[in-house]
Each structure stands twice: as C-alpha cells, then as structure tokens.
Design an enzyme around this catalytic site. Structure first.
Site, PDB file in Angstrom:
ATOM      1  CB  ALA A 158      44.220  61.568  25.564  1.00 24.21           C
ATOM      2  CB  THR A 175      28.202  57.766  20.622  1.00 23.71           C
ATOM      3  OG1 THR A 175      26.960  58.075  21.355  1.00 23.71           O
ATOM      4  CG2 THR A 175      27.816  56.893  19.376  1.00 23.71           C
ATOM      5  CG  PHE A 195      37.240  63.637  29.458  1.00 17.62           C
ATOM      6  CD1 PHE A 195      36.164  63.970  29.039  1.00 17.62           C
ATOM      7  CD2 PHE A 195      37.534  64.973  30.093  1.00 17.62           C
ATOM      8  CE1 PHE A 195      35.167  64.845  28.707  1.00 17.62           C
ATOM      9  CE2 PHE A 195      36.879  66.196  29.658  1.00 17.62           C
ATOM     10  CZ  PHE A 195      35.534  65.953  29.196  1.00 17.62           C
ATOM     11  CE  LYS A 213      26.140  64.507  24.112  1.00 15.03           C
ATOM     12  NZ  LYS A 213      27.024  64.930  23.118  1.00 15.03           N
ATOM     13  CB  ALA A 214      24.881  56.683  26.297  1.00 14.87           C
ATOM     14  CG  HIS A 237      22.228  58.329  18.605  1.00 15.93           C
ATOM     15  ND1 HIS A 237      23.135  57.933  19.305  1.00 15.93           N
ATOM     16  CD2 HIS A 237      22.684  59.611  18.229  1.00 15.93           C
ATOM     17  CE1 HIS A 237      24.211  58.712  19.475  1.00 15.93           C
ATOM     18  NE2 HIS A 237      23.887  59.563  18.749  1.00 15.93           N
ATOM     19  CB  SER A 294      25.522  64.297  28.711  1.00 15.59           C
ATOM     20  OG  SER A 294      26.349  64.541  27.552  1.00 15.59           O
ATOM     21  NE  ARG A 338      28.035  68.331  29.977  1.00 11.46           N
ATOM     22  CZ  ARG A 338      27.937  68.250  31.223  1.00 11.46           C
ATOM     23  NH1 ARG A 338      27.748  69.261  32.297  1.00 11.46           N
ATOM     24  NH2 ARG A 338      27.536  67.048  31.727  1.00 11.46           N
ATOM     25  CE  LYS A 339      30.685  70.182  34.976  1.00  9.90           C
ATOM     26  NZ  LYS A 339      29.948  70.256  36.121  1.00  9.90           N
TER      27      LYS A 339
END
Ligand code: A3P
Length: 299
Positions: A237, A54, A235, A51-52, A113, A143, A261-262
């Site tokens: 797109a 990727t 984001f 969740k960084a 990961h 996240s 998500r955000k």
C-alpha cells in the site's frame, strides 16, 4: 504540490567528520538552528539510523494523529513535508527546522537520524516523546547501500564491499550503527518518554506494534481505525501511495532502486558473501560486546 527543483545539485557530497561522526553538508549547514531548535512538550520525535523504517513509523503516526480528519493541505503533501527532517538543509526545499517551526498542526511529528548525543537538548528539557526504530544491522546496511546508489544527494556508495566496510568501520553518514542503536537503548533506561521499536517486530505483527504505539502515546483509537491504519501502512500500500513512496522527490532514481525496495527481513542473505558475513559477525561481536540492546539472532 510543486516539485522541488534539485537540478542545481550536480555532484555527490563528500563525507567529513563532524561532532565526532561522519556527516555530509546537507545535515550540518543548518547546525546552529538544529542545536538551538525549540522542541514543544507535545512534539513526537521519530529517531532512527537511516533506513531502519523511518518512513513506515512516520506514516503510522501521521495516520494515528491526522488520519481521517486531516485537512486537505495536510494529506496532499508527501510524508517528507508532513514530517520535517530536523537536520536536513537542502537549500531547494525548506530546511527541517524551518518546516517544523512553521507547522500549524499538532502534535508535530519530526524525524531525525542524529545519534542520541546530538539531539537538541530542548527535546529532553520539554520531555517530548521519542519513538526510536532499530533494524538489524545486516538488513540495515543493505538498504542503506541501495538508497545511496539511487539518491544523488547521498555520498557515492562505491561498490558493495566498500560500502559494507565503511559501515563496519563506523564511518557511514550519521556515524556507527552500533553506537546509534545502543545510545538510544541506554537513554531509554533513564528517559521514560522513549519507545524503542524494532523493524522486525513491525514486519512480524504490524497491528501489535500499532497497539504499542497507541499505549505509549495515550491514544484511544478505535479498533476499526487501527485495523484500517494497519492495512494502509503495509508495504504494498505504501509503495503504491505517492505520498509515501518518495516518487515526488526528483533526487531519487527509481530505475536504479525504488525507495520502497523490498521491505523484508533477511534480504542481507542475497548480498553478503560467506567471507563478508564471517567478518561482519566478528566485528559485530566486538562492537556489541557491552551492548544491552538485543537484536533477534535468527535473522
Ligand atoms: P528496504 O530497502 O530493505 O526495502 P527509511 O524509511 O528509514 O528510509 O527505511 C526504508 C526501508 O524501510 C526500506 O527498506 C523500505 O522498503 C522499508 N519500508 C518502508 N515502509 C515499509 C513497510 N510498510 N513495510 C516494510 N518495510 C517498509
């Protein structure tokens, strides 16, 4: 493309200790093949704590290498097929090693990961390039929480407080965030083919970070191509793009939370209570006291 059928997966995996970190069986069952994976000198390994960012960096690299001239069979595949997930082994979809072994395009973009100490040694022996992306711990854990809520192949996250404390204790899947971000930072000091990026820098100025990637990779992409790529990886797109928004993966329930998500810096402020924040800061200070990697403090 055919949708993978995950209906045989009915219960959430449980977490266990593996090679010194917390893991689930989807990432350990293929371990011998992962450990003995044969990297190539032109491979590019995208390494992150989950969740960084990727997917974001995967897509940037995918466009930089294959953007305009990609064959149809490449661009009609979602990003998780184009960029094999090295240690993943879901049985209903080709394992990461299998996908990578069968790739006909080059360079191969491969995501992982795994913490630095578990990276198959052939990557270092081949001097493959590694792009690491780190994200500030607080947004990262938020996240991760939402991802685990909506993804049935992830362990049950429990409630937010439970999840947060598991993260603070270093018991999240793929191990302690603290060691992960530090391990790659330390590696960078002796391994020059490693570029260390920060999610927050990508948010601040995507174009600048695309330029950094191009310099690192020795790519002479034209200014107009870079501008187009920078636009395509924003984001909104990527959220609209079926090849990058994970809407083709039926294990995710977007009614609970979308994959895209955000995409913001500082969303942790909507989740942490004052007490949780104080406790987190205390643990962070202790765990990071010897760390040389520095994250932005204003977040
Ligand atoms: P949020 O849950 O905070 O929105 P990964 O790809 O490592 O699983 O990371 C997913 C996180 O990166 C999600 O964070 C997702 O929204 C964010 N992300 C993906 N693409 C992005 C983009 N183009 N811009 C900003 N954030 C992006």
């Amino acid at each position: 493309m055919d949708m993978p059928d995950f209906s045989s997966i009915s219960s959430r995996p449980t977490i266990f200790e593996f090679e010194g970190i917390s893991m689930i069986n989807h990432f350990t069952e293929n371990w011998e093949k992962v450990k003995n994976f044969q990297a190539r000198p032109d491979d590019i390994l995208i390494a992150t704590y989950p969740k960084a960012g990727t997917t974001w960096v995967s897509y940037i690299l995918d466009l930089l290498y294959f953007g305009e001239n990609a064959p149809e069979e490449h661009t009609s595949q979602p990003i998780y097929m184009r960029v094999p997930f090295l240690e993943s082994c879901f049985k209903v979809i080709a394992s990461g090693t299998e996908l990578a072994d069968n790739m006909t395009t080059s360079p191969r973009l491969i995501k992982t990961h795994l913490p630095v100490q578990l990276i198959p040694k052939s990557f270092w022996e081949q001097n493959s390039r590694v792009v690491y992306v780190a994200r500030n711990a607080k947004d990262n854990v938020v996240s991760y929480f939402h991802f685990d809520r909506m993804n049935i192949v992830e362990p049950d996250p429990g409630d937010w407080n439970t999840f947060l404390h598991r993260f603070m204790d270093g018991k999240s899947v793929f191990g302690p965030w603290y060691d992960h971000v530090n391990g790659y930072w330390e590696k960078k000091q002796t391994y020059s083919n490693l570029l260390y990026l920060f999610y927050e820098d990508l948010v601040e100025d995507t174009g600048r970070e695309v330029d950094r990637l191009c310099s690192f990779l020795g790519l002479s992409t034209s200014v107009s191509d870079r501008e187009k790529i920078t636009k395509d990886v924003q984001f909104d797109a990527m959220k609209q793009n079926k090849m990058t928004n994970y809407s083709t993966l039926p294990v995710m329930d977007f009614k609970i939370s979308p994959f895209m998500r955000k995409g913001k810096v500082g969303d942790w402020k909507n989740h942490f209570t004052v007490a949780q924040n104080e406790q987190f800061d205390e643990v962070y200070k202790e765990k990071m006291k010897n760390a040389t990697v520095k994250f932005r403090t204003e977040i």
